[in-house]
Design a protein around this motif. Structure first.
Motif: not given
Length: 192
Positions: A5-33
């Protein structure tokens, strides 16, 4: 068969956590995400009996992906969900995702954030290496992708049961089904 059962808002926050881990803190290749989120969901299934995102994993040529996240990046999905995704993220040149606004982390537990960060630390950064790594790392992908190829389809669902079996949890399927149902109720109560 266990239906996530898809959890939209939790997923959006999870994507944000991934992007914050990157060197830029806001962008990444979609394959890596995509691979990081799939791996995090898989790790969560092993450790807690349920996934973080509740997204439907699918097997595609370049490895396993989460179907909603993939569709959002491609500009597809339910209009309201796509609008929510676009509030926080933008697709760039079809291969990168950019965080426009931080979706926060209030729906994610400290354990979920830790799992996402651990998954990110283990996924290769180069998109081609990431795809090859995922082919070797996730045997459930190979089995589902073989079905897709035999049926001349671009993708095939990866069942929660097949992931659990590959994780050595075949005897725990009933528990996983109950845990995922409880998590769905908990997620609904947090959003309400």
């Amino acid at each position: 068969m266990i239906k996530p059962h898809f959890k939209l808002n939790k997923t959006l926050q999870a994507i944000g956590v991934v992007l914050k881990e990157t060197s830029s803190g806001r962008t990444a290749n979609i394959i890596n995400v995509l691979k990081t989120l799939y791996y995090a969901d898989r790790m969560s299934l092993l450790e807690r009996g349920f996934t973080i995102t509740g997204d439907q994993p699918v097997a595609m040529e370049r490895g396993p992906v989460l179907s909603h996240v993939y569709d959002f990046h491609k500009g597809r999905g339910k209009p309201s969900e796509l609008a929510a995704y676009r509030q926080y993220f933008a697709s760039m040149l079809e291969h990168n995702v950019l965080m426009n606004e931080d979706p926060g982390t209030e729906l994610l537990t400290a354990k979920e954030i830790s799992i996402i960060q651990k998954a990110y630390s283990e996924v290769p950064r180069n998109q081609w290496e990431t795809s090859e790594w995922s082919h070797k790392m996730f045997p459930e992908w190979e089995k589902a992708y073989e079905v897709a190829q035999k049926e001349n389809r671009l993708k095939e669902d990866i069942s929660i049961e097949s992931i659990a079996t590959e994780l050595g949890l075949a005897d725990e399927i009933e528990f996983i089904e109950e845990a995922m149902a409880e998590d769905e109720v908990d997620a609904a109560l947090k959003v309400a």
